[in-house]
Design a protein around this motif. Structure first.
Motif, short mmCIF file in Angstrom:
data_model
loop_
_atom_site.label_atom_id
_atom_site.label_comp_id
_atom_site.label_asym_id
_atom_site.label_seq_id
_atom_site.Cartn_x
_atom_site.Cartn_y
_atom_site.Cartn_z
N PRO A 141 -4.23 -0.76 15.45
CA PRO A 141 -4.56 -2.16 15.75
C PRO A 141 -3.31 -3.01 15.83
O PRO A 141 -2.51 -3.06 14.89
CB PRO A 141 -5.43 -2.58 14.56
N GLY A 163 -2.30 -6.94 17.05
CA GLY A 163 -2.90 -8.20 17.46
C GLY A 163 -2.12 -8.94 18.53
O GLY A 163 -1.01 -8.53 18.92
N SER A 202 -7.68 -4.85 16.81
CA SER A 202 -7.36 -5.80 15.75
C SER A 202 -8.35 -6.96 15.71
O SER A 202 -8.84 -7.40 16.75
CB SER A 202 -5.96 -6.35 16.00
N VAL A 260 -7.33 -9.90 15.08
CA VAL A 260 -6.60 -11.00 15.70
C VAL A 260 -6.18 -10.64 17.14
O VAL A 260 -5.02 -10.75 17.52
CB VAL A 260 -5.38 -11.47 14.86
N GLN A 291 -10.73 -3.03 13.49
CA GLN A 291 -9.92 -3.36 12.31
C GLN A 291 -10.32 -4.75 11.82
O GLN A 291 -10.33 -5.71 12.58
CB GLN A 291 -8.43 -3.33 12.66
N TYR A 329 -9.76 -8.02 9.40
CA TYR A 329 -9.10 -8.87 8.41
C TYR A 329 -10.23 -9.60 7.69
O TYR A 329 -11.02 -10.31 8.31
CB TYR A 329 -8.13 -9.85 9.07
N THR A 350 -8.00 -3.78 6.67
CA THR A 350 -6.57 -3.78 6.34
C THR A 350 -6.35 -4.55 5.05
O THR A 350 -6.68 -5.73 4.96
CB THR A 350 -5.77 -4.41 7.50
N LYS A 366 -7.09 0.53 5.28
CA LYS A 366 -5.76 0.69 5.89
C LYS A 366 -4.69 -0.04 5.07
O LYS A 366 -4.87 -1.22 4.74
CB LYS A 366 -5.78 0.14 7.31
N HIS A 405 2.18 -0.99 7.47
CA HIS A 405 2.06 -2.04 8.49
C HIS A 405 3.33 -2.09 9.36
O HIS A 405 3.77 -3.16 9.78
CB HIS A 405 1.82 -3.40 7.81
N GLY A 406 3.92 -0.94 9.59
CA GLY A 406 5.13 -0.91 10.40
C GLY A 406 6.29 -1.65 9.75
O GLY A 406 7.16 -2.18 10.44
N ASP A 435 -0.08 5.83 9.92
CA ASP A 435 0.80 5.17 10.90
C ASP A 435 2.04 4.65 10.21
O ASP A 435 2.17 4.73 8.99
CB ASP A 435 0.08 4.06 11.68
N GLY A 440 5.86 4.50 12.07
CA GLY A 440 7.05 5.28 12.39
C GLY A 440 6.84 6.39 13.41
O GLY A 440 7.80 7.08 13.78
N ARG A 443 6.90 8.14 16.67
CA ARG A 443 7.58 7.87 17.95
C ARG A 443 7.57 9.06 18.89
O ARG A 443 7.93 8.92 20.05
CB ARG A 443 9.05 7.46 17.69
N ARG A 491 3.72 0.56 17.75
CA ARG A 491 4.58 -0.16 18.71
C ARG A 491 4.74 0.55 20.06
O ARG A 491 4.70 -0.14 21.10
CB ARG A 491 5.95 -0.43 18.08
#
Ligand code: FNR
Length: 383
Positions: free
Chosen positions: A91, A93, A120, A122, A142, A144, A170, A252, A276-277, A307, A309, A311, A331
């Motif tokens: 997700p 946003g 997401s 959002v 997802q 919130y 989340t 999450k 959350h990255g 999740d 990282g 790539r 990402r």
């Protein structure tokens, strides 16, 4: 893959670099400054986001040869649904800051590659529209968790009606982290009316306004802020959430064995190991460092997603071999969205899956389900 070798990359996907760091650079360059800050931004020093990626370097794959890998099965069974691939879009946003097609384009790109997507709360596109764009490919929602229970229940209800197959709550973002890039620019998309489409289309949210959401964006943004997150929540509240839905509930943002156990004890059907990255807690444990402990604790009892990282194909292989059931791509797919809309998302996902498929076969596996820790060696064991 063959198409790329035969025709060259320029013929196949000229705008989408294959190499992950080149993809990132090209996409960040294509963004305006505020969007770049929002997407790239990590919490504090940025070390969490950095260590999410470097943590992968400490796990090596130990390939085994001559194991008959001509045809490979990438499918995964999750909550009784057959996924064609063990990968899902995480997700993310506010995607309209990256491309006009926003979450609809992401959904179309993902669905065209049979990659499920988690939408997401959002999002810049209402969940009903994204659900429709996913067609038969599974979608999760997802959540919130708003301090307003009626609004939270309404989101869950809408997601159920629109065909989403799981609720991913989340828990690492009851409040937004300290993100210097956004603070420096004084920019958060929501305050500019971006990423709140699920709110402005919701009757419960609208009942808080005495005006059309479009007409007084400042007051709408303030109402959104009041209704976004709830830092008073505790594990006991999870049972209320569970009572609102028959769908599986996935938590999450888990980074410790103890929290994984608490999640299961409080009725969660699964967790996503994630930081959350790197956007919430500066110098938090890298998500990959947390994964083996969580698998040891609840791997036999509950679903585990991962999740933060991922790539490359080797990264997907690593998390599945460590015991995750599903790898969430974050990402990279929105970099594809930025560069070329739905086509860009499809190209990034197709490249990642082709890379994963080759890594799987060349490591000696013909089936995702057969992957286990035997496929890996940790750096500390190499001395
Ligand atoms: C996110 N993430 C996120 N997570 C979530 O649960 N709800 C959300 O709305 C968002 N929004 C969001 C926006 C942006 C711009 C980013 C980069 C991330 C976190 C996301 O789901 C996932 O955890 C991370 O993206 C994983 O890290 P990497 O692999 O993208 O670095």
């Amino acid at each position: 893959v063959t198409e790329i070798y035969v025709n060259g990359l320029a013929e196949v996907s000229p705008d989408i670099p294959i190499e992950p760091s080149e993809l990132e650079t090209a996409a960040l360059e294509a963004m305006d400054e505020t969007a770049r800050g929002y997407v790239e931004g990590g919490a504090g020093s940025g070390k969490t986001a950095e260590s999410n990626e470097t943590a992968f370097d400490r796990w090596r794959i130990e390939p085994e040869m001559l194991r008959g890998v001509e045809s490979r099965d990438l499918s995964a069974a999750v909550f009784g649904t057959e996924f064609d691939v063990p990968v899902m879009c995480a997700p993310i946003g506010c995607q309209s800051i990256l491309h006009d097609g926003a979450e609809r384009a992401s959904a179309e790109g993902a669905a065209s590659e049979d990659v499920p997507l988690c939408l997401s709360t959002v999002s810049s596109t209402p969940l009903e529209e994204v659900g429709e764009a996913m067609g038969d490919v599974p979608a999760w929602f997802q959540l919130y968790w708003s301090p307003d229970r009626e609004l939270t229940a309404s989101f869950i209800d809408r997601a159920e009606q629109a065909g989403y197959e799981a609720i991913v709550v989340t828990v690492d973002t009851p409040i937004v982290g300290w993100r210097p890039q956004d603070l420096q620019q004084g920019y958060l998309p929501y305050l500019h009316g971006t990423g709140i489409a699920n709110y402005t289309t919701d009757d419960v949210f609208r009942s808080y306004l005495d005006h059309d959401p479009e007409e007084n964006t400042l007051s709408t943004a303030q109402t959104f802020l009041d209704l976004f997150g709830d830092a008073s929540l505790t594990w006991d509240d999870l049972e209320w959430l569970h009572d609102q839905t028959d769908l599986p509930v996935v938590v999450k943002g888990i980074l410790s064995q103890a929290d994984a156990r608490r999640a299961v004890e409080h009725g969660a059907d699964g967790v996503v190991v994630s930081n959350h990255g790197g956007r919430q807690v500066d110098r938090s444990v890298a998500a990959l460092e947390a994964l083996p402990g969580v698998v040891d604790e609840i791997g036999d009892e509950a679903f585990i997603g991962f999740d933060s990282g991922i790539r490359s194909g080797a990264d997907i292989l690593t998390v599945l071999a460590l015991g995750a059931d599903l790898a969430f791509v974050g990402r990279p797919y929105v970099y594809g969205l930025t560069l070329d809309g739905a086509e860009g998302v499809a190209t990034v996902l197709s490249n990642l899956l082709a890379d994963f498929d080759l890594s799987l076969g060349l490591s000696g596996y013909d089936d995702v389900a057969k992957l286990d820790r035997e496929a890996l060696v940790h750096e500390s064991a190499l001395q």
